[in-house]
Design a protein around this motif. Structure first.
Motif, PDB file in Angstrom:
ATOM      1  N   VAL A  54      11.109   4.712  -1.133  1.00  0.00           N
ATOM      2  CA  VAL A  54      11.475   4.810  -2.546  1.00  0.00           C
ATOM      3  C   VAL A  54      11.825   6.258  -2.845  1.00  0.00           C
ATOM      4  O   VAL A  54      11.036   7.168  -2.559  1.00  0.00           O
ATOM      5  N   LYS A  55      12.995   6.465  -3.415  1.00  0.00           N
ATOM      6  CA  LYS A  55      13.425   7.812  -3.811  1.00  0.00           C
ATOM      7  C   LYS A  55      13.124   7.968  -5.295  1.00  0.00           C
ATOM      8  O   LYS A  55      13.584   7.174  -6.111  1.00  0.00           O
TER       9      LYS A  55
ATOM     10  N   PRO B 120      20.758   7.453   9.983  1.00  0.00           N
ATOM     11  CA  PRO B 120      21.580   6.635   9.080  1.00  0.00           C
ATOM     12  C   PRO B 120      20.923   6.397   7.718  1.00  0.00           C
ATOM     13  O   PRO B 120      21.621   6.300   6.698  1.00  0.00           O
ATOM     14  N   VAL B 121      19.595   6.328   7.678  1.00  0.00           N
ATOM     15  CA  VAL B 121      18.883   6.166   6.398  1.00  0.00           C
ATOM     16  C   VAL B 121      19.125   7.410   5.535  1.00  0.00           C
ATOM     17  O   VAL B 121      19.404   7.304   4.341  1.00  0.00           O
ATOM     18  N   VAL B 122      19.029   8.590   6.157  1.00  0.00           N
ATOM     19  CA  VAL B 122      19.282   9.857   5.441  1.00  0.00           C
ATOM     20  C   VAL B 122      20.694   9.867   4.886  1.00  0.00           C
ATOM     21  O   VAL B 122      20.908  10.149   3.700  1.00  0.00           O
ATOM     22  N   LYS B 123      21.657   9.528   5.734  1.00  0.00           N
ATOM     23  CA  LYS B 123      23.061   9.566   5.332  1.00  0.00           C
ATOM     24  C   LYS B 123      23.377   8.528   4.259  1.00  0.00           C
ATOM     25  O   LYS B 123      23.981   8.845   3.235  1.00  0.00           O
ATOM     26  N   ASN B 124      22.967   7.280   4.467  1.00  0.00           N
ATOM     27  CA  ASN B 124      23.306   6.194   3.535  1.00  0.00           C
ATOM     28  C   ASN B 124      22.673   6.361   2.159  1.00  0.00           C
ATOM     29  O   ASN B 124      23.179   5.826   1.178  1.00  0.00           O
ATOM     30  N   ASN B 125      21.557   7.090   2.090  1.00  0.00           N
ATOM     31  CA  ASN B 125      20.856   7.269   0.819  1.00  0.00           C
ATOM     32  C   ASN B 125      20.973   8.690   0.278  1.00  0.00           C
ATOM     33  O   ASN B 125      20.307   9.034  -0.693  1.00  0.00           O
ATOM     34  N   GLN B 126      21.809   9.491   0.933  1.00  0.00           N
ATOM     35  CA  GLN B 126      22.083  10.867   0.516  1.00  0.00           C
ATOM     36  C   GLN B 126      20.787  11.642   0.268  1.00  0.00           C
ATOM     37  O   GLN B 126      20.639  12.346  -0.736  1.00  0.00           O
ATOM     38  N   LEU B 127      19.841  11.488   1.197  1.00  0.00           N
ATOM     39  CA  LEU B 127      18.576  12.218   1.078  1.00  0.00           C
ATOM     40  C   LEU B 127      18.826  13.682   1.369  1.00  0.00           C
ATOM     41  O   LEU B 127      19.599  14.031   2.273  1.00  0.00           O
ATOM     42  N   LYS B 128      18.156  14.531   0.605  1.00  0.00           N
ATOM     43  CA  LYS B 128      18.326  15.976   0.818  1.00  0.00           C
ATOM     44  C   LYS B 128      16.999  16.689   0.636  1.00  0.00           C
ATOM     45  O   LYS B 128      16.053  16.151   0.044  1.00  0.00           O
ATOM     46  N   LYS B 129      16.955  17.893   1.159  1.00  0.00           N
ATOM     47  CA  LYS B 129      15.764  18.729   1.040  1.00  0.00           C
ATOM     48  C   LYS B 129      15.389  18.852  -0.433  1.00  0.00           C
ATOM     49  O   LYS B 129      16.245  19.084  -1.285  1.00  0.00           O
ATOM     50  N   GLY B 130      14.103  18.643  -0.728  1.00  0.00           N
ATOM     51  CA  GLY B 130      13.616  18.741  -2.107  1.00  0.00           C
ATOM     52  C   GLY B 130      13.472  17.404  -2.807  1.00  0.00           C
ATOM     53  O   GLY B 130      12.802  17.327  -3.840  1.00  0.00           O
ATOM     54  N   ASP B 131      14.097  16.344  -2.268  1.00  0.00           N
ATOM     55  CA  ASP B 131      13.925  15.016  -2.861  1.00  0.00           C
ATOM     56  C   ASP B 131      12.470  14.577  -2.727  1.00  0.00           C
ATOM     57  O   ASP B 131      11.840  14.818  -1.704  1.00  0.00           O
ATOM     58  N   MET B 132      11.949  13.910  -3.752  1.00  0.00           N
ATOM     59  CA  MET B 132      10.606  13.337  -3.700  1.00  0.00           C
ATOM     60  C   MET B 132      10.746  11.867  -3.317  1.00  0.00           C
ATOM     61  O   MET B 132      11.543  11.147  -3.923  1.00  0.00           O
ATOM     62  N   VAL B 133       9.990  11.460  -2.291  1.00  0.00           N
ATOM     63  CA  VAL B 133      10.052  10.074  -1.828  1.00  0.00           C
ATOM     64  C   VAL B 133       8.651   9.510  -1.643  1.00  0.00           C
ATOM     65  O   VAL B 133       7.676  10.254  -1.542  1.00  0.00           O
ATOM     66  N   GLN B 134       8.596   8.197  -1.607  1.00  0.00           N
ATOM     67  CA  GLN B 134       7.365   7.489  -1.285  1.00  0.00           C
ATOM     68  C   GLN B 134       7.662   6.522  -0.146  1.00  0.00           C
ATOM     69  O   GLN B 134       8.766   5.964  -0.076  1.00  0.00           O
TER      70      GLN B 134
ATOM     71  N   GLU C  59       9.514  -1.576  13.694  1.00  0.00           N
ATOM     72  CA  GLU C  59       9.160  -2.115  12.387  1.00  0.00           C
ATOM     73  C   GLU C  59      10.404  -2.239  11.527  1.00  0.00           C
ATOM     74  O   GLU C  59      11.495  -1.859  11.939  1.00  0.00           O
ATOM     75  N   TRP C  60      10.232  -2.742  10.322  1.00  0.00           N
ATOM     76  CA  TRP C  60      11.328  -2.957   9.382  1.00  0.00           C
ATOM     77  C   TRP C  60      11.197  -1.961   8.243  1.00  0.00           C
ATOM     78  O   TRP C  60      10.117  -1.796   7.688  1.00  0.00           O
ATOM     79  N   LEU C  61      12.296  -1.290   7.894  1.00  0.00           N
ATOM     80  CA  LEU C  61      12.324  -0.339   6.781  1.00  0.00           C
ATOM     81  C   LEU C  61      13.346  -0.806   5.758  1.00  0.00           C
ATOM     82  O   LEU C  61      14.512  -1.050   6.102  1.00  0.00           O
ATOM     83  N   LEU C  62      12.898  -0.934   4.526  1.00  0.00           N
ATOM     84  CA  LEU C  62      13.780  -1.232   3.399  1.00  0.00           C
ATOM     85  C   LEU C  62      14.042   0.090   2.694  1.00  0.00           C
ATOM     86  O   LEU C  62      13.105   0.737   2.216  1.00  0.00           O
ATOM     87  N   ASP C  63      15.301   0.523   2.662  1.00  0.00           N
ATOM     88  CA  ASP C  63      15.598   1.844   2.095  1.00  0.00           C
ATOM     89  C   ASP C  63      15.939   1.742   0.602  1.00  0.00           C
ATOM     90  O   ASP C  63      16.007   0.633   0.063  1.00  0.00           O
ATOM     91  N   PRO C  64      16.127   2.878  -0.074  1.00  0.00           N
ATOM     92  CA  PRO C  64      16.382   2.848  -1.528  1.00  0.00           C
ATOM     93  C   PRO C  64      17.605   2.034  -1.943  1.00  0.00           C
ATOM     94  O   PRO C  64      17.656   1.522  -3.055  1.00  0.00           O
TER      95      PRO C  64
ATOM     96  N   VAL D  35       0.848  -1.195   0.000  1.00  0.00           N
ATOM     97  CA  VAL D  35       0.000   0.000   0.000  1.00  0.00           C
ATOM     98  C   VAL D  35       0.886   1.248   0.000  1.00  0.00           C
ATOM     99  O   VAL D  35       1.837   1.333   0.793  1.00  0.00           O
ATOM    100  N   LEU D  36       0.579   2.204  -0.882  1.00  0.00           N
ATOM    101  CA  LEU D  36       1.271   3.490  -0.861  1.00  0.00           C
ATOM    102  C   LEU D  36       0.749   4.293   0.321  1.00  0.00           C
ATOM    103  O   LEU D  36      -0.446   4.587   0.407  1.00  0.00           O
ATOM    104  N   VAL D  37       1.632   4.633   1.258  1.00  0.00           N
ATOM    105  CA  VAL D  37       1.251   5.400   2.446  1.00  0.00           C
ATOM    106  C   VAL D  37       1.317   6.899   2.164  1.00  0.00           C
ATOM    107  O   VAL D  37       0.379   7.635   2.445  1.00  0.00           O
ATOM    108  N   ILE D  38       2.434   7.339   1.583  1.00  0.00           N
ATOM    109  CA  ILE D  38       2.622   8.767   1.336  1.00  0.00           C
ATOM    110  C   ILE D  38       3.638   8.982   0.218  1.00  0.00           C
ATOM    111  O   ILE D  38       4.557   8.178   0.041  1.00  0.00           O
ATOM    112  N   GLN D  39       3.436  10.058  -0.535  1.00  0.00           N
ATOM    113  CA  GLN D  39       4.438  10.571  -1.461  1.00  0.00           C
ATOM    114  C   GLN D  39       4.619  12.015  -1.073  1.00  0.00           C
ATOM    115  O   GLN D  39       3.640  12.765  -1.014  1.00  0.00           O
ATOM    116  N   LYS D  40       5.839  12.405  -0.768  1.00  0.00           N
ATOM    117  CA  LYS D  40       6.062  13.785  -0.336  1.00  0.00           C
ATOM    118  C   LYS D  40       7.464  14.258  -0.658  1.00  0.00           C
ATOM    119  O   LYS D  40       8.368  13.453  -0.873  1.00  0.00           O
ATOM    120  N   THR D  41       7.597  15.553  -0.669  1.00  0.00           N
ATOM    121  CA  THR D  41       8.896  16.192  -0.821  1.00  0.00           C
ATOM    122  C   THR D  41       9.554  16.256   0.552  1.00  0.00           C
ATOM    123  O   THR D  41       8.901  16.615   1.536  1.00  0.00           O
TER     124      THR D  41
END
Length: 119
Positions: free
Chosen positions: A117-118, A88-102, A55-60, A7-13
């Motif tokens: 999902v990035k 660590p999820v932010v760092k390992n996936n180089q997430l930054k302000k403005g990225d669109m994720v689900q 819970e368990w999170l699978l990152d990009p 199920v898609l929970v959210i898509q956001k910037t």
């Protein structure tokens, strides 16, 4: 992983607050949730009782990590948050302000799991 009930929970910037190392959380505002049906009755009740869930999170990068899922009530608005091991999820996936994720949810052996999902 053999999951079901995707199920898609959210898509956001991603906002600054989602990558702020001091805050260490990803916010999922109720007003932006695509469907609230991703929680079963027991999970929803547990969160309403203010009990955080592990819970368990699978990152990009396809790395899985244990993460805390919680419900916060702030005045008249509510939101879910992924916290504790979010930095660590932010760092390992180089997430930054403005990225669109689900954020997608699914069940594996009756355990709630999430996939980030990035786009």
């Amino acid at each position: 992983m053999g999951g079901k009930g995707v199920v898609l929970v959210i898509q956001k910037t991603i906002f600054y607050s989602d990558i702020n190392l001091t805050a260490n959380h990803f916010s999922i505002p109720f007003s932006q949730i695509k469907t609230h049906d991703f929680l079963n009755e027991a999970e929803a009740k547990e969160l309403t009782g203010k009990t955080p869930m592990q819970e368990w999170l699978l990152d990009p990068s396809m790395k899985g990590t244990s993460i805390t899922f919680n419900k916060w009530v702030m005045g008249s608005s509510s939101l879910y948050v992924l916290t504790n091991t979010w930095n660590p999820v932010v760092k390992n996936n180089q997430l930054k302000k403005g990225d669109m994720v689900q954020i997608w949810s699914f069940q594996v052996n009756s355990l709630l799991c999430f996939a980030l999902v990035k786009l």
